[in-house]
Design an enzyme around this catalytic site. Structure first.
Site, PDB file in Angstrom:
ATOM      1  N   CYS A   2       0.964  -1.067   0.102  1.00 36.15           N
ATOM      2  CA  CYS A   2       0.121  -0.038   0.148  1.00 36.15           C
ATOM      3  C   CYS A   2       0.854   1.257  -0.042  1.00 36.15           C
ATOM      4  CB  CYS A   2      -0.816  -0.063   1.174  1.00 36.15           C
ATOM      5  SG  CYS A   2      -1.615  -1.613   1.358  1.00 36.15           S
ATOM      6  N   ASN A 100       0.598  -0.483   5.817  1.00 36.23           N
ATOM      7  CA  ASN A 100       1.071  -1.283   4.683  1.00 36.23           C
ATOM      8  C   ASN A 100       1.893  -2.505   5.193  1.00 36.23           C
ATOM      9  OD1 ASN A 100       2.377  -1.988   2.556  1.00 36.23           O
ATOM     10  ND2 ASN A 100       4.057  -0.366   2.347  1.00 36.23           N
ATOM     11  N   GLU A 482      11.635 -20.226 -18.893  1.00 38.17           N
ATOM     12  CA  GLU A 482      11.337 -18.793 -18.626  1.00 38.17           C
ATOM     13  C   GLU A 482      12.539 -17.965 -18.738  1.00 38.17           C
ATOM     14  OE1 GLU A 482       9.094 -17.375 -17.543  1.00 38.17           O
ATOM     15  OE2 GLU A 482       9.709 -15.475 -16.349  1.00 38.17           O
ATOM     16  N   LYS A 486      12.356 -14.270 -21.006  1.00 38.03           N
ATOM     17  CA  LYS A 486      12.701 -12.959 -20.572  1.00 38.03           C
ATOM     18  C   LYS A 486      13.757 -12.289 -21.325  1.00 38.03           C
ATOM     19  CE  LYS A 486      10.512 -12.496 -18.111  1.00 38.03           C
ATOM     20  NZ  LYS A 486       9.344 -13.060 -17.320  1.00 38.03           N
ATOM     21  N   HIS A 505      17.924 -33.955 -31.541  1.00 40.44           N
ATOM     22  CA  HIS A 505      16.782 -34.558 -32.695  1.00 40.44           C
ATOM     23  C   HIS A 505      16.512 -33.407 -33.561  1.00 40.44           C
ATOM     24  CE1 HIS A 505      15.932 -38.078 -30.385  1.00 40.44           C
ATOM     25  NE2 HIS A 505      15.928 -37.631 -29.391  1.00 40.44           N
ATOM     26  N   LYS A 604       1.251  -5.099 -20.372  1.00 40.67           N
ATOM     27  CA  LYS A 604       1.308  -5.802 -19.156  1.00 40.67           C
ATOM     28  C   LYS A 604       0.115  -6.762 -18.906  1.00 40.67           C
ATOM     29  CE  LYS A 604       3.238  -6.717 -15.300  1.00 40.67           C
ATOM     30  NZ  LYS A 604       4.143  -7.723 -15.207  1.00 40.67           N
TER      31      LYS A 604
HETATM   32  C1  F6R Z   1       6.110 -12.210 -19.538  1.00 41.18           C
HETATM   33  C2  F6R Z   1       4.940 -11.924 -19.078  1.00 41.18           C
HETATM   34  C3  F6R Z   1       3.810 -12.373 -19.459  1.00 41.18           C
HETATM   35  C4  F6R Z   1       2.605 -12.724 -18.684  1.00 41.18           C
HETATM   36  C5  F6R Z   1       1.353 -13.161 -19.332  1.00 41.18           C
HETATM   37  C6  F6R Z   1       0.342 -13.570 -18.336  1.00 41.18           C
HETATM   38  O1  F6R Z   1       7.169 -11.763 -18.741  1.00 41.18           O
HETATM   39  O2  F6R Z   1       4.766 -11.011 -18.422  1.00 41.18           O
HETATM   40  O3  F6R Z   1       4.036 -13.708 -20.440  1.00 41.18           O
HETATM   41  O4  F6R Z   1       3.263 -13.608 -17.816  1.00 41.18           O
HETATM   42  O5  F6R Z   1       0.787 -12.202 -20.197  1.00 41.18           O
HETATM   43  O6  F6R Z   1       0.139 -12.428 -17.561  1.00 41.18           O
HETATM   44  P1  F6R Z   1      -0.905 -12.832 -16.219  1.00 41.18           P
HETATM   45  O7  F6R Z   1       0.120 -13.467 -15.078  1.00 41.18           O
HETATM   46  O8  F6R Z   1      -1.046 -11.335 -15.576  1.00 41.18           O
HETATM   47  O9  F6R Z   1      -2.112 -13.515 -16.491  1.00 41.18           O
END
Ligand code: F6R
Length: 609
Positions: A2, A100, A482, A486, A505, A604
């Site tokens: 918060c 918070n 992962e 990234k 393969h 995002k």
């Molecule tokens: C990668 C990334 C995306 C999210 C995906 C799912 O770094 O941020 O691959 O992981 O769009 O998003 P959420 O978890 O918000 O459903």
């Protein structure tokens, strides 16, 4: 996570409170509120939703007074609502608190206070602090605060205000940020520097266990026994943008560094005191019901999907239940075989991803029981699922997900242990061992973050390569996926992850002189086989950067460079090996001059199909 603000001085408090909260808006929140003292009374206004709705609410009749506190809430205990929004008060309305963090023992304190006749109005853990203050108050505000602090467990930054003591604000910090801004005839309190940077650059950054007694003309810093502490004034020389990022160059780097805390917060309150098991009382299902599923489906997108792959490993290995993992956009069109005996776990940081939400609805339509793992209280996915477990990572702002991933892994690990207990698939001694190792993870992530220089060097050296390959077996392969995502998303380098055994393969044809291969080699049961695969790529003159556990001397015989992470159980090591991969992606993006926090073409939260 918060946001908190406080003001004491000669000017009207509410303009600063609103301005300060606005400066914290970038972090996202679900409700806001302010409390201002005037003429023997404290007026409180709160509103769910955006700050603009609070502003609208008070516009007609601004709050008068030169002493006040304010709060933006990122819900933990209790859904986003006007009632759950801060500030919170005691029964008499004499004491007002913003907070918070998480008060771990709030339930037992609440019971005790209810028995004494206190009346609660919200579902929050915070309200207990206001009632406790009322309960222990004996005329001395400061003493009462010390007494409250001695009773509460958990993490907090707290600001206390009392209409009986309108000459002072008292604030306290443990594990959550708090800063006091020093003005001229006025002083400011905030959870984060951006809230005060327009008013002053002279600050006290409170340390854990420190309390500030903030008056109009003075600030005294004390410890929790009331003993004064000498504290140096810290002059902030960040600009407003750097302040939002806590001094880090990007949110992604800040969030990578927040992982020790995020992971710790996610475990908090979920481990039995004697370390003998996991507590997931928040799940409204009986053990019998949770133990009755014969199949688990994990459905998610992107990074959350990668966390799901690790989740499958944990649940199958520890609880011996069959788990399928699917990307949400495929699952929903697959006519999936799920029924009332299937548990569908959806994973989503934002809780708003459209494909994941649709997969959740489809699962419910087919009769499955659903559980959401998400980071946002009150999100669409949290509301739609039958049950929810929250990651307590705090707002994730960078597009590239980092702390959400590690906290999702923590939740999966705890859920798998919980299910293992129900299914009786693990020896109690093994559970204890895993839990004691789990508790060490936050400190081990911190350790992994201490020496980033070698990673910066690799990023500079290999950051201009066209292709990078990631290889690993078992859990190392899941982390490789992962790591490669990234790198792709923030640096735009073509990166692919392969199960090491699959290389021969087809993909081995792409391994030529100088191609960087990031090889994870932490899984003991397949270690020798992983080494053989590393030798295969070395024989094609690839440059191998190995990731291994401390104490592994073998890998350096075959790899060109080795990054070591602290040693732990091989089940938990993904929480550590992913960190250098996140950093590598970050520094490669920096080397290439990419817009790290807002990679091209990406959003995002993907709320469209
Ligand atoms: C990668 C990334 C995306 C999210 C995906 C799912 O770094 O941020 O691959 O992981 O769009 O998003 P959420 O978890 O918000 O459903």
């Amino acid at each position: 996570m918060c946001g908190i603000v406080g003001y004491i001085g000669e000017k009207p408090a509410s303009p600063f409170l609103i301005e300060g909260l606005t400066k914290l808006e970038y972090r996202g929140y679900d409700s806001a509120g302010i409390a201002v003292y005037n003429d023997g009374n404290i007026r409180i206004e709160k509103s769910v939703g955006r700050l603009s709705s609070l502003v609208e609410k008070i516009d007609g009749e601004p709050l008068k007074g030169c002493l006040g506190i304010g709060h933006t809430r990122w819900a933990t205990h209790g859904r986003p609502s006007d009632l759950n929004a801060h500030p919170h008060t005691d029964c008499s309305g004499d004491f007002v608190v913003v907070h918070n963090g998480i008060i771990e023992n709030y339930l037992s304190l609440k019971e005790e206070l209810i028995e004494k006749g206190h009346q609660f109005h919200s579902e929050t853990d915070t309200e207990v602090v206001a009632h406790l203050l009322e309960d222990v108050y004996d005329g001395d505000f400061e003493e009462a605060v010390y007494s409250v602090l001695s009773r509460i467990e958990g993490s907090y930054s707290l600001v206390f205000m009392s209409k009986k003591h309108p000459d002072v604000l008292i604030c306290a910090k443990k594990e959550n940020p708090l800063v006091v801004g020093l003005g001229d005839g006025e002083n400011f309190i905030a959870s984060d520097i951006p809230a005060i940077i327009n008013k002053t650059r002279r600050t006290f950054i409170l340390g854990d266990g420190e309390i500030a007694i903030v008056k109009r003309d003075s600030v005294a810093i004390k410890n929790r026994r009331g003993v004064p502490i000498e504290k140096k004034v810290f002059t902030v020389n960040w600009n407003a943008e750097a302040a939002e990022k806590g001094g880090y160059e990007h949110f992604m780097l800040k969030e990578i560094h927040e992982q020790p805390k995020a992971v710790k917060d996610t475990m908090r309150e979920r481990i039995k005191k004697d370390g003998s098991g996991v507590l997931l009382g928040e799940l409204g299902w009986t053990s019998k019901f949770l133990g009755s599923f014969n199949k688990v489906y994990i459905v998610a997108c992107g990074t959350a999907y990668h966390a799901g792959l690790v989740g499958k490993f944990y649940i199958e290995k520890l609880a011996r239940i069959l788990v399928e993992v699917d990307v949400a956009s495929e699952f929903r069109y697959r006519n999936p075989i799920v029924d009332k005996n299937t548990l569908v776990i959806v994973v989503s940081q934002s809780g708003e991803t459209s494909d994941t939400l649709a997969a959740l609805k489809e699962s419910k339509r087919l009769g499955a029981k659903t559980l959401a793992l998400t980071n946002v209280v009150g999100s669409s996915i949290a509301r739609e699922a039958d049950q929810v477990l929250y990651t307590w990572a705090g707002p994730e702002i960078a597009v590239a997900s980092t702390k959400a991933y590690t906290t999702q892994l923590i939740l999966f690990f705890m859920l798998a242990l919980y299910m293992a207990e129900i299914k009786n698939t693990l020896q109690p001694a093994r559970v204890k061992e895993l839990i004691s190792l789990l508790k060490k993870v936050p400190a081990q992530i911190s350790e992994t973050l201490t020496d980033v220089e070698p990673i910066k060097t690799f990023a500079k050296r290999y950051g201009f390569n066209e292709d990078v390959f990631y290889i690993g077996r078992s859990l190392d392969y899941d982390v490789a996926l992962e790591g490669s995502l990234k790198l792709k998303e923030v640096s735009y380098i073509h990166a692919e992850a392969y199960a090491s055994g699959e290389l021969k393969h087809g993909t081995l044809a792409l391994i030529v002189e100088g191609v960087p291969v990031i090889a994870l080699a932490t899984q003991k049961s397949v270690y020798e086989k992983t080494l053989s695969n590393i030798k295969e790529v070395k024989a094609r003159d690839a440059v191998v950067i190995g990731i291994a556990a401390e104490g592994d001397e073998e890998l350096s015989k075959y790899a060109d460079h080795v990054i070591h992470v602290p040693e732990t159980d091989e089940l938990l090591i993904p929480l550590l090996t992913v960190v250098p991969l996140q950093l590598l992606a970050y520094y490669a993006a920096i080397t290439r001059g990419c817009d790290v926090d807002k990679p091209r073409n990406l959003a995002k939260s993907v709320t469209v199909e």
